[in-house]
Structure formats: C-alpha cells, structure tokens
Motif scaffolding. Sequence first.
Motif, short mmCIF file in Angstrom:
data_model
loop_
_atom_site.label_atom_id
_atom_site.label_comp_id
_atom_site.label_asym_id
_atom_site.label_seq_id
_atom_site.Cartn_x
_atom_site.Cartn_y
_atom_site.Cartn_z
N PHE A 92 -5.30 -4.62 1.08
CA PHE A 92 -6.00 -3.58 0.35
C PHE A 92 -7.24 -3.09 1.10
CE2 PHE A 92 -9.13 -2.42 -3.01
CZ PHE A 92 -8.50 -1.27 -3.44
N TYR A 93 -8.02 -4.01 1.66
CA TYR A 93 -9.25 -3.57 2.33
C TYR A 93 -8.95 -2.75 3.57
CZ TYR A 93 -9.04 -7.40 5.78
OH TYR A 93 -8.67 -8.24 6.79
N ARG A 94 -7.88 -3.05 4.28
CA ARG A 94 -7.49 -2.22 5.44
C ARG A 94 -6.98 -0.86 4.96
NH1 ARG A 94 -9.46 -4.42 9.69
NH2 ARG A 94 -8.74 -6.46 10.36
N GLN A 95 -6.29 -0.86 3.83
CA GLN A 95 -5.84 0.41 3.26
C GLN A 95 -7.04 1.28 2.91
OE1 GLN A 95 -3.28 -0.59 -0.04
NE2 GLN A 95 -1.76 -1.56 1.29
N LEU A 96 -8.10 0.66 2.38
CA LEU A 96 -9.32 1.43 2.07
C LEU A 96 -9.89 2.07 3.32
CD1 LEU A 96 -11.21 -0.83 -0.51
CD2 LEU A 96 -9.99 1.31 -0.94
N LEU B 201 -5.06 3.33 -6.17
CA LEU B 201 -5.78 2.17 -5.66
C LEU B 201 -5.45 0.91 -6.46
CD1 LEU B 201 -9.32 3.65 -4.85
CD2 LEU B 201 -7.46 3.09 -3.25
N ILE B 202 -5.35 1.03 -7.77
CA ILE B 202 -4.98 -0.14 -8.58
C ILE B 202 -3.60 -0.63 -8.19
CG2 ILE B 202 -4.35 -0.87 -10.92
CD1 ILE B 202 -6.76 0.80 -11.91
N GLN B 203 -2.67 0.29 -8.02
CA GLN B 203 -1.31 -0.11 -7.62
C GLN B 203 -1.35 -0.83 -6.27
OE1 GLN B 203 1.54 3.07 -7.38
NE2 GLN B 203 3.06 1.80 -6.39
N ARG B 204 -2.09 -0.30 -5.33
CA ARG B 204 -2.19 -0.93 -4.01
C ARG B 204 -2.88 -2.30 -4.09
NH1 ARG B 204 -0.97 1.92 0.39
NH2 ARG B 204 -0.31 4.07 0.11
N MET B 205 -3.88 -2.40 -4.95
CA MET B 205 -4.57 -3.67 -5.12
C MET B 205 -3.60 -4.72 -5.69
SD MET B 205 -8.28 -4.38 -6.96
CE MET B 205 -8.43 -2.70 -7.40
N GLU B 206 -2.79 -4.30 -6.64
CA GLU B 206 -1.83 -5.23 -7.27
C GLU B 206 -0.74 -5.67 -6.30
OE1 GLU B 206 -0.74 -3.04 -10.79
OE2 GLU B 206 -2.50 -3.83 -11.89
N GLU B 207 -0.49 -4.89 -5.27
CA GLU B 207 0.53 -5.24 -4.28
C GLU B 207 -0.01 -6.18 -3.20
OE1 GLU B 207 1.79 -1.38 -2.93
OE2 GLU B 207 2.95 -1.01 -4.75
N ASP B 208 -1.32 -6.40 -3.15
CA ASP B 208 -1.93 -7.28 -2.15
C ASP B 208 -2.05 -8.69 -2.73
OD1 ASP B 208 -3.47 -8.65 -0.31
OD2 ASP B 208 -4.96 -7.05 -0.07
N ASP B 209 -1.15 -9.57 -2.29
CA ASP B 209 -1.12 -10.94 -2.81
C ASP B 209 -2.29 -11.79 -2.36
OD1 ASP B 209 1.28 -10.39 -4.08
OD2 ASP B 209 2.49 -11.07 -2.39
N THR B 210 -3.09 -11.32 -1.42
CA THR B 210 -4.22 -12.11 -0.93
C THR B 210 -5.48 -11.91 -1.76
OG1 THR B 210 -4.84 -10.43 0.70
CG2 THR B 210 -3.30 -12.15 1.43
N ILE B 211 -5.46 -10.97 -2.70
CA ILE B 211 -6.61 -10.76 -3.59
C ILE B 211 -6.59 -11.84 -4.66
CG2 ILE B 211 -7.59 -9.23 -5.36
CD1 ILE B 211 -6.63 -6.86 -3.70
N CYS B 212 -7.75 -12.43 -4.91
CA CYS B 212 -7.86 -13.47 -5.94
C CYS B 212 -7.56 -12.88 -7.31
CB CYS B 212 -9.26 -14.07 -5.94
SG CYS B 212 -9.74 -14.85 -4.41
N PHE C 112 -19.30 -1.47 3.41
CA PHE C 112 -18.65 -1.47 2.10
C PHE C 112 -17.37 -2.30 2.13
CE2 PHE C 112 -16.05 0.31 -1.32
CZ PHE C 112 -16.91 0.04 -2.38
N ILE C 113 -16.62 -2.23 3.21
CA ILE C 113 -15.40 -3.05 3.34
C ILE C 113 -15.77 -4.53 3.30
CG2 ILE C 113 -13.54 -3.71 4.93
CD1 ILE C 113 -13.08 -1.04 3.42
N GLU C 114 -16.89 -4.88 3.90
CA GLU C 114 -17.34 -6.28 3.85
C GLU C 114 -17.66 -6.69 2.41
OE1 GLU C 114 -17.76 -9.93 5.43
OE2 GLU C 114 -17.06 -8.15 6.52
N VAL C 115 -18.25 -5.79 1.65
CA VAL C 115 -18.53 -6.06 0.23
C VAL C 115 -17.21 -6.29 -0.52
CG1 VAL C 115 -19.42 -5.07 -1.92
CG2 VAL C 115 -20.72 -4.82 0.21
N VAL C 116 -16.23 -5.45 -0.27
CA VAL C 116 -14.92 -5.60 -0.91
C VAL C 116 -14.31 -6.95 -0.56
CG1 VAL C 116 -12.53 -4.71 -0.97
CG2 VAL C 116 -14.47 -3.12 -1.11
N LYS C 117 -14.32 -7.29 0.71
CA LYS C 117 -13.73 -8.56 1.16
C LYS C 117 -14.42 -9.75 0.50
CE LYS C 117 -13.13 -8.58 5.75
NZ LYS C 117 -13.26 -8.17 7.15
N ARG C 118 -15.73 -9.69 0.36
CA ARG C 118 -16.48 -10.82 -0.21
C ARG C 118 -16.37 -10.92 -1.72
NH1 ARG C 118 -21.49 -12.48 3.31
NH2 ARG C 118 -20.76 -11.81 5.36
#
Length: 182
Positions: free
Chosen positions: A79-83, A127-138, A173-179
């Motif tokens: 997701f963060y690379r997609q962003l 974005l929500i759909q893409r986030m839900e497809e990323d299994d690495t998100i907690c 901002f990507i770093e904020v998303v990752k953290r």
Amino acid sequence: MRKKDETLQRRILDLARNMANTTGPDSITIRRIAKKAGVATGTIYNYFSSKEDILLALTEEYWYKTLMGMDEAITSETFYRQLEEIYEFLSRQIHQSAGMLMGSLTNVETAGRARMQSMQQKLGEMLIQRMEEDDTICEDIWNGHFTKEQYVSFIIMNMMLLLEKRAPNMDFFIEVVKRTIY
C-alpha cells in the motif's frame, strides 16, 4: 420543459475541451462555443449556467478519467508503495492539463468543492480497497477511534496539500504511513 439533447451537451463539452487544450481555458466563452456548435448563445445556457459551469464539468470529467487510469497504472504490491505511485501519477496529471483547468475556475468554490468531494470519495474507496489487499498492514490497529475511512481521509488530505505545494515527493509522509499501519 423541453428534454435536453445529450449529443449537443457532449458536443458543447468537446468544443470547450478542444478550446482549453489548444488556446487555454481563458479562451473559452459561451459565445465562441455557440458559434462553433452552430447554435444560439442562449442554447448553451440551456445546458450550462455559465463558463465556470462548463469548466467544472470538464474538470470533473478529467478527474474521473484520471482516477480510472490511475487505478490501472498502479502496480506495486504494498500500500505505501502504491501511495508513492499514486502521488507521482497525480502530480504528472496536475502539472499537465488538470492544473490549467483547475486554475481557471473562479467564483465556483461551493459547487467545485462538492464536485471534487465526489472525486475524493472515489479515490478514498480505491485506497481502502488497496489497503485491504495489502496483507502486511496490521489488522489489529483499527477500532472505532482509528478507522480505515478516517485514515484514508487523512492520507487524501495530506496528499492534496503536498500536490498543491508541488512537493517533489512525499517521502516523509510515506514514513508516517509505514510507522502507523505496518
């Protein structure tokens, strides 16, 4: 009330788009569109209340096509690379024709904001759909006070600010998303 001719409405927008692309949005006038369409000036007002209304319709149409093209162009797994890809894609679009159209809009703040909200809503859904497809998100981070919808609104708001400032990237901002979500 007479039924509107969708073909003529489409032709009006096509003529206006052509004018904007060839000589800039400032060259668009109701009188000029009417002349090129071969209709009376008043006929244009049956379809659009003003030049700004035409520019809003063109901007909305442009963003709808942009979002559809963006959805196909984004290929990263996370997701963060997609962003990052989305930001680069939107940045290119804004610095090409969209920025010119958006910059020409005056006196349409309320109508423009409502139309752009619908585009941002569509972006949010994507974005929500893409986030839900990323299994690495907690998954255990989401709750009633920290929802995916709120987080996506936060992302869109910050992305739009960065685009408006013409930031070359959104690395911080990507770093904020990752953290926060990984």
